[in-house]
Structure formats: C-alpha cells, structure tokens
Design an enzyme around this catalytic site. Structure first.
Site, PDB file in Angstrom:
ATOM      1  N   GLY A  23       0.278   8.627   9.874  1.00  0.00           N
ATOM      2  CA  GLY A  23       0.213   8.691   8.407  1.00  0.00           C
ATOM      3  C   GLY A  23       0.709   9.995   7.820  1.00  0.00           C
ATOM      4  O   GLY A  23       1.901  10.291   7.850  1.00  0.00           O
ATOM      5  N   LYS A  78       3.183   3.890  18.113  1.00  0.00           N
ATOM      6  CA  LYS A  78       3.265   5.306  17.710  1.00  0.00           C
ATOM      7  C   LYS A  78       3.427   6.216  18.928  1.00  0.00           C
ATOM      8  O   LYS A  78       4.168   7.201  18.899  1.00  0.00           O
ATOM      9  CB  LYS A  78       2.019   5.682  16.915  1.00  0.00           C
ATOM     10  CG  LYS A  78       1.914   4.915  15.589  1.00  0.00           C
ATOM     11  CD  LYS A  78       0.528   5.016  15.000  1.00  0.00           C
ATOM     12  CE  LYS A  78       0.396   4.265  13.689  1.00  0.00           C
ATOM     13  NZ  LYS A  78      -0.981   4.110  13.239  1.00  0.00           N
ATOM     14  N   THR A 136       0.830  -1.212   0.000  1.00  0.00           N
ATOM     15  CA  THR A 136       0.000   0.000   0.000  1.00  0.00           C
ATOM     16  C   THR A 136       0.867   1.265   0.000  1.00  0.00           C
ATOM     17  O   THR A 136       0.715   2.141  -0.864  1.00  0.00           O
ATOM     18  CB  THR A 136      -0.911  -0.003   1.254  1.00  0.00           C
ATOM     19  OG1 THR A 136      -1.668  -1.206   1.255  1.00  0.00           O
ATOM     20  CG2 THR A 136      -1.836   1.186   1.274  1.00  0.00           C
ATOM     21  N   ALA A 155      13.426  19.846  -3.246  1.00  0.00           N
ATOM     22  CA  ALA A 155      14.651  19.171  -2.775  1.00  0.00           C
ATOM     23  C   ALA A 155      15.903  19.918  -3.258  1.00  0.00           C
ATOM     24  O   ALA A 155      16.972  19.800  -2.665  1.00  0.00           O
ATOM     25  CB  ALA A 155      14.679  17.732  -3.275  1.00  0.00           C
ATOM     26  N   ILE A 168       0.141  13.137   8.709  1.00  0.00           N
ATOM     27  CA  ILE A 168       0.282  14.339   9.559  1.00  0.00           C
ATOM     28  C   ILE A 168       1.763  14.532   9.900  1.00  0.00           C
ATOM     29  O   ILE A 168       2.393  13.607  10.414  1.00  0.00           O
ATOM     30  CB  ILE A 168      -0.509  14.189  10.879  1.00  0.00           C
ATOM     31  CG1 ILE A 168      -1.975  13.826  10.619  1.00  0.00           C
ATOM     32  CG2 ILE A 168      -0.400  15.458  11.716  1.00  0.00           C
ATOM     33  CD1 ILE A 168      -2.765  13.523  11.898  1.00  0.00           C
ATOM     34  N   VAL A 199       4.245   7.609  12.244  1.00  0.00           N
ATOM     35  CA  VAL A 199       3.217   8.052  13.200  1.00  0.00           C
ATOM     36  C   VAL A 199       2.191   8.929  12.507  1.00  0.00           C
ATOM     37  O   VAL A 199       2.538   9.938  11.876  1.00  0.00           O
ATOM     38  CB  VAL A 199       3.859   8.842  14.367  1.00  0.00           C
ATOM     39  CG1 VAL A 199       2.781   9.275  15.363  1.00  0.00           C
ATOM     40  CG2 VAL A 199       4.920   8.013  15.071  1.00  0.00           C
TER      41      VAL A 199
HETATM   42  N1  HSE Z   1      -3.063   0.330  10.692  1.00  0.00           N
HETATM   43  C1  HSE Z   1      -2.651   1.682  10.864  1.00  0.00           C
HETATM   44  C2  HSE Z   1      -3.880   2.525  11.193  1.00  0.00           C
HETATM   45  C3  HSE Z   1      -2.004   2.169   9.603  1.00  0.00           C
HETATM   46  O1  HSE Z   1      -5.000   2.047  11.006  1.00  0.00           O
HETATM   47  O2  HSE Z   1      -3.725   3.623  11.684  1.00  0.00           O
HETATM   48  C4  HSE Z   1      -1.252   3.438   9.751  1.00  0.00           C
HETATM   49  O3  HSE Z   1      -0.204   3.327  10.651  1.00  0.00           O
END
Ligand code: HSE
Length: 433
Positions: A132, A203, A13, A33, A134, A130
């Site tokens: 995603g 996280k 993914t 960059a 953000i 941590v």
């Molecule tokens: N499985 C995690 C979630 C994916 O649902 O937040 C992102 O770390």
C-alpha cells in the site's frame, strides 16, 4: 514545463482515493513534479459517491483512456489480470507510460509487460502494488542500491494481519473480521486471495525480483494461508514468547532463493511482531546497512493513492531527462538480471514449532526426541501441558533450524508412534535476527 496529463482507469477504492488526493494536494504535488498534473480523463463503468467527478471527462469505457491522444500516463486501477492486462499492453503500444497498483498483474505478467514497455521506451511504475502506502519499491531499487540484499521478510497483506490481530486480541470470529475488512475496502474482490496467501505471494515475488535482480517467477512461490491456524497454537506461541504472523520471506542462499509465504512464529520482542491490524511492515537485511524496517498502512484508499501519486510525480519529473536514465523496472539493468533457482519448500531451512497429541505416560517424550535427534534436528524447548481427566496431552517442541524435508520425514516417523495420535502440526519459526 508543459502539464502532464493522466487518465485514471477505475474508480473503486484506490481510484477514488487517487482522484481525491490529487484534487486536495494539488499545490504540493505540482510543486514536487515541477509541472501541473492534470486528470485528463477518467474511465469507470460507474460513478463512485466517494469522489465528485462532475467536472471531469468521464468515459464508461476504460479503453477510451488509452486511446486518448492527450493522455501521457495511464493509471490502471481496475485490478484483475484479464482486462487490466489488455489495457496496460494497449497503453504501452500507444506510447503511454503506466502507473498501476495491480500486484497480480505485475507478479504474473510483469516480465512480458516490462519487455513491451522497454521496446516502446515507456515506463510501468508499480509502487502501490506492494504494501500500500509504504515506499518499499523505491527503498529497494534506489535507497538500498549499494547493498547486497541477504533476505527480506514482510507482513504484506493487511487483511490477513487484521484478521489475525482481531482474533488474538478480541477472540473474534474469523468470518466476522473478514467481513469487516471487506467493508473497510481492505480485502481483495476474492478474499481467498488474502486469507490463503495469494495476494502476499504476488507482492513477495515482486519484492524478491527487485531484491535479487531476477525475472518474476510467480509460479514458484510456496504459499500457505492463515485459515488453518488454531487458537491453541496462538496461545502456545504466546507462552513461548512468540507471535504468529503471516509472513512473506525471501532469502538468497548458496543454492538458490527461498520464496515462501506462510504463518510464521517470530519472537515477540521484534518490532515486526508488534505490527498489528491492517498495517504492513517489511524488514530488509542488506549486507552494508544491516536490518531496516519499513512500516505503514498496507491497504486502503488514500494510503495506496499515496504510492500511486508518488509514481506519477516520479514519471513527470523524469520527462525532462533522458529515458535511459530512468530507474529500470526491477532496479537492475536488464542485461544484469540473473536466472536464479527458486528452492522448493522442502529445500528451505528454518526452525519449527511442533505440536502433537501424546499419551500421558513415561517414555513418550524420549521417543519423540530420539526421532528428532536421529534426523539431525536439535531441540530448543519443550512444553507438555497437563490436561485433567485426559489420557493424552499436547506436546509442544521448538526445534533449531533444519531443512524442511528432514523435518517432514521426522514428523512422519513421530506420527507412526503408537503413543501419538493424529498429525504433527508444524509452524515455521524465524528469529529474524
Ligand atoms: N487486499 C490487500 C491487503 C490490499 O489486504 O493487503 C492491498 O494490496
């Protein structure tokens, strides 16, 4: 400046999302960059129809990528902690910088990995590990560098938040929503990591170490999942003006650091109480800035790719400067990290929601409140629900803040009363004020 060459390991993914966003936003990414970012090699056991790698150098062995002398940055997106750990340590040994989205790897083995990286003068960047998309690690390490962080609380598992939201709003079945989260690519390979709070614990440990400047201590996090939340508690919480959210909370107090993941009741009027679905949010309280809130997609291909690419761009920018000027892994200089004590949950302080089944007769409420008051716990609110035709009623109390061991002792005394049957359900309550 000469191009920076990256090797992407893993085409699931996040790997496919990263590949696609780099291709699509090439102009902007290179302009930021200050050099061209080139995907030199991809290591993946199999192709992913979500991205077209027909013009890329693809190897079926991810270790080819860390051995490739042309690769400057290894982007580890295979997940897990066994092969990924070997891969990252080999990449470091070969003098390569690493970008990873792997929270389990950083939470459990980060101290060892950072030490190896520092010895070799390379960087391991992990923004995508941590919350995603953000940029919370950047915010904590850099944007809030002038603050003493007092506490932070976050919805940091998208799958869990998605499940809770769908169950509350649509009355959907737990297993059915979990299946949808898996189909959408949000859930971990082992979804118990999501629903039992392990993913959030990974996280939270990372955030806590950056917030307070201490080594990572994954084995000390208190973790409770969402699988035991009952629909009646969701309804009672609503009635009291609260929402139940699965929060990761860390707070520095006089005798140590609280580090805990559990379902938490929070006032509905807080912004974070309205963070629904797969969205994540982290509320950080700094002494100078006050409360700040960071919100965005916490999982998914492109939101996570957004953070992966930000780390690649940051590294590429830093290549033109001295390595000692790079931001250190946990934001604090290594010689300034402190061995802070993580408090066991029994020593943590919070308010509580209590629910019990009580005989519907005079004097029961006063027996319960007497036990609480003799335990030094004061009461904020009480609800007793009428249930026609039943000799028992649910009794719900909200308490003020108390140390958890006081509460557990009081709950034991309440459970021993003849007029109370079963156990006392307790959900921790935070005002997050
Ligand atoms: N499985 C995690 C979630 C994916 O649902 O937040 C992102 O770390």
């Amino acid at each position: 400046m000469k191009p920076v060459k990256i090797g992407i390991c893993g085409l699931g993914t996040v790997g496919s999302g990263t590949f696609n966003v780099i291709a699509r936003n090439q102009r902007e990414i290179n302009a930021r960059a200050g050099c061209d970012i080139i995907i030199e090699q991809v290591g993946a056991r199999r192709d992913n129809p979500a991205c077209d790698t027909s013009n890329s150098n693809v190897s079926r062995d991810v270790f080819d990528v860390v051995k490739n002398p042309n690769v400057d940055i290894v982007v580890e997106l295979i997940g897990g902690t066994s092969i990924a750990k070997d891969l990252v340590l080999q990449a470091i040994e070969n003098g390569k910088h690493v970008v990873t989205a792997n929270k389990a790897l950083i939470a459990e083995f980060g101290n060892e990995i950072f030490a190896a990286a520092e010895k070799k003068g390379v960087t391991v960047a992990f923004e995508a590990a941590v919350a995603g998309g953000i940029p919370i690690i950047k915010a904590l390490r850099e944007g809030l560098a002038g603050n003493k962080i007092e506490w932070l609380a976050g919805i940091i598992n998208g799958t869990g938040n998605f499940i809770l939201t769908e169950m509350r709003d649509k009355g959907r079945d737990f297993a059915d929503v979990l299946q949808e989260a898996q189909d959408l690519g949000y859930a971990e390979a082992d979804p118990t990591f999501d629903v039992e709070g392990i993913d959030a614990a990974h996280k939270l440990v990372i955030l806590s170490s950056i917030a307070f400047g201490m080594p990572l201590q994954f084995d000390k996090v208190f973790t409770e999942g969402i699988s035991k939340i009952e629909p009646q508690d969701v309804d009672f919480a609503e009635e009291l003006g609260y929402s139940i959210k699965h929060l990761g909370i860390t707070r520095q107090v006089d005798n140590g650091v609280e580090l805990r993941v559990h379902p938490t009741m929070i006032p509905k009027k807080r912004l974070i109480a309205n963070v629904d679905g797969v969205m994540n949010a982290v509320l950080v309280k700094g002494d100078a800035v006050g409360p700040t809130l960071y919100y965005g997609a916490g999982a998914g291909a492109e939101p996570t790719a957004s953070s992966v690419i930000a780390d690649i761009v940051d590294l590429a920018r830093s290549f033109s400067g001295a390595s000692e000027n790079r931001v250190s892994h946990l934001g604090f200089n290594n010689d300034a990290l402190q061995e802070l004590t993580i408090l066991p949950i029994e020593e943590c302080e919070t308010a509580y929601y209590l629910r019990m089944q009580a005989d519907d007769k005079p004097g029961v409420l006063s027996q319960v409140t007497t036990i609480l008051s003799e335990s030094g716990i004061s009461i904020e609110a009480v609800i007793q629900k009428e249930q026609h035709g039943s000799a028992q009623v649910p009794l719900i109390l909200l308490t003020n803040r108390a140390i958890e061991k006081q509460l557990l002792q009081a709950a034991e005394l309440i459970e021993a009363l003849d007029a109370i049957s079963g156990s006392v359900t307790h959900i921790r309550v935070e005002t997050l004020a």
